[in-house]
Scaffold this active site. Structure first.
Site, PDB file in Angstrom:
ATOM      1  N   GLU A 209      -5.353  -9.437   1.087  1.00  0.00           N
ATOM      2  CA  GLU A 209      -6.174  -9.393   2.301  1.00  0.00           C
ATOM      3  C   GLU A 209      -7.622  -9.372   1.825  1.00  0.00           C
ATOM      4  OE1 GLU A 209      -5.154  -5.783   4.440  1.00  0.00           O
ATOM      5  OE2 GLU A 209      -3.100  -6.447   4.845  1.00  0.00           O
TER       6      GLU A 209
ATOM      7  N   GLU B 293       0.804  -1.225   0.000  1.00  0.00           N
ATOM      8  CA  GLU B 293       0.000   0.000   0.000  1.00  0.00           C
ATOM      9  C   GLU B 293       0.839   1.278   0.000  1.00  0.00           C
ATOM     10  OE1 GLU B 293      -3.175  -0.078   2.854  1.00  0.00           O
ATOM     11  OE2 GLU B 293      -3.894  -2.022   2.185  1.00  0.00           O
TER      12      GLU B 293
END
Ligand SMILES: *[C@@H]1O[C@H](CO)[C@@H](O)[C@H](O)[C@H]1NC(C)=O
Ligand SMILES: *[C@@H]1O[C@H](CO)[C@@H](O)[C@H](O)[C@H]1NC(C)=O
Ligand SMILES: *[C@@H]1O[C@H](CO)[C@@H](O)[C@H](O)[C@H]1NC(C)=O
Length: 459
Positions: free
Chosen positions: A267, A159
């Site tokens: 995720e 990220e």
């Protein structure tokens, strides 16, 4: 101990090591088993006991350095049906041989983040955090894990690009770190373990991010800064009334319909509303809904403050299964994993895009592809090696779990053990834990005996 005895002991361990999992390789848009050629889909769990901020380099432990905990968790993950875990917070100065070997015996692969929150590229100021000290740490993780056959992949970063602001400055650093890790790995002479990026699910920049990290740079030697795969941290499917379309997985399936690198959920598992039904599992592994997705990792193993756990670690050093564990397990059991081992041969020939401003659609996103030069000192580290701990699979012996584990109803789980498997674990390969306890090492003694004899003759 005589020299000959030492060799005998060593040889048995060596031969048990041969019962290692097959390497996983990238083939076009898929992961594949390097020996059978079957498509490999990740059936995984994000594994960060202690939570995101738990990393403490002075503590002497991390999530893969306590064999008893790994053994307990490997047995439970095996029962769940997992074939992969992703770890975030690892210390390159610790030895991870036993834990890696336990997961290997359980048929479970490792996806390893090379970063920890305290030592990673700072998305608000990438140039100052991209330095030799930082890369030295990441090379330590590579050395630690590159020799384990069940290391599936490394994440170069997580990220880093999250919004318009970070999409201006940070994308070149994803490619820079990927290049450095690949050069380091190549210089050590081992296998080319896949290196990829874990992206936030920010839809207005996700396609740009994917094109940016996966495109082909003309003239660059071997495309070494290209990511081998992408993980998406995707939480858009929430609750029992969500479905493939309203949960916005259909949009992701469209984004990645012609992907040239493997894509999976690094995720998943939105936890609002509670409880979780894990209905998204059936779409993730559906050849109709998400044919190009290579599975995903459910977030996350242990219950932490943010309330995503499948299991609860108790203060008295025991563990309790949570409802989410049982529900996820029952959803995984419904999937026909036999149906997704075949690869799409048409898609295998899709060519990656060429890096150019044409493949970037968002105005803010970097479209110049100026990959930063390596900081001073990095070339020497790559050439000479960092000289840190180099892991190897070891004989882990008896795989019976001795710490107490409780079911949701408070009763104790009986006869819990890792069942030694020779291939990737699947939800159907482990039916009961009681049966698992009776399985011995796969051919360990017999093979060790023959090899031992050979050493004896040579000796
Ligand atoms: C790399 O890390 C090791 C410790 O693991 C340290 O001894 C060495 O000085 C570091 N090198 C650089 C260039 O930072
Ligand atoms: C450990 O703690 C759990 C949760 O509080 C409890 O259910 C269990 O009975 C305890 N076990 C022992 C051996 O004290
Ligand atoms: C195989 O891949 C091609 C190219 O992406 C695609 O058009 C086709 O629909 C895929 N076939 C299946 C069965 O998914």
């Amino acid at each position: 101990m005589t020299m000959r005895n030492t060799l005998l002991v060593g040889s048995a361990a060596l031969l048990r090591g041969v019962a290692a999992l097959n390497h996983i390789v990238v083939q076009g848009q898929d992961f594949a088993d390097s020996v059978t050629g079957d498509r490999f889909e990740i059936v995984g769990v994000d594994y960060q006991p202690g939570g995101e901020q738990a990393y403490d380099p002075t503590s002497g432990v991390d999530v893969l350095s306590t064999p008893d905990a790994c053994l307990r968790d490997a047995a439970l993950l095996q029962r769940l049906g997992a074939n992969t875990i992703r770890t975030y917070n690892l210390n390159p100065d610790l030895n991870h041989d036993e834990c890696a070997s336990i997961f290997n015996a359980a048929g479970i692969y490792l996806i390893i983040d090379v970063n920890v929150p305290q030592e990673s590229i700072n998305r608000a100021d990438p140039s100052s955090s991209y330095n030799v000290g930082y890369l030295n740490r990441t090379f330590g993780i590579i050395d630690n894990f590159r020799s384990y056959d069940n290391t599936l992949a490394f994440f170069s970063s997580n990220e880093l690009v999250n919004d318009d602001q970070t999409s201006k400055e940070d994308p070149p650093y994803i490619r820079a770190v990927t290049r450095d890790l690949k050069q380091y790995l190549a210089a050590r002479g081992g296998r080319a373990i896949p290196i990829g990026y874990s992206a936030a699910d920010v839809r207005n920049i996700l396609v740009d991010t994917t094109n940016y990290i996966s495109c082909h740079v003309d003239g660059e030697d071997n495309d070494i800064s290209r990511s081998d795969f992408i993980g998406v941290n995707g939480y858009s499917w929430c609750g029992p009334t969500s479905n493939f379309v309203t949960g916005q997985y259909s949009e992701l399936a469209e984004f990645y319909a012609d992907t040239t690198i493997p894509v999976f959920f690094s995720e998943y598992g939105c936890n609002k509303p509670q409880p979780r039904y894990w209905n998204e599992v059936l779409s993730i592994y559906s050849t109709k809904d998400m044919p190009t997705f290579s599975g995903g990792l459910a977030y996350e193993w242990t219950q932490e403050a943010n309330d995503y756990g499948l299991v609860q670690l108790n203060d008295n050093n025991t563990l309790s299964l949570l409802r989410d564990y049982n529900v996820l397990q029952s959803q995984l059991k419904k999937v026909d994993f036999g149906a997704i081992t075949t690869r799409n041969e048409t898609a295998a020939n899709l060519k990656p895009p060429t890096c150019s401003a044409d493949i970037i659609t968002s105005g803010a996103f970097d479209s110049e592809f100026n990959i930063p030069d390596q900081p001073d000192g990095v070339a020497d580290l790559i050439k000479n090696g960092k000289g840190g701990i180099q892991g190897k699979l070891v004989d882990v012996g008896d795989l019976t779990v001795h710490t107490a584990v409780y079911n949701v109803d408070g009763s104790q789980v009986k006869n819990l053990a890792v069942s030694r498997v020779s291939g990737a674990n699947t939800p159907s390969s482990t039916t009961s834990t009681a049966a698992a306890a009776s399985n011995g090492p796969v051919g360990g003694m017999a093979m060790g005996g023959i090899f031992g004899m050979l050493i004896w003759l040579l000796g």
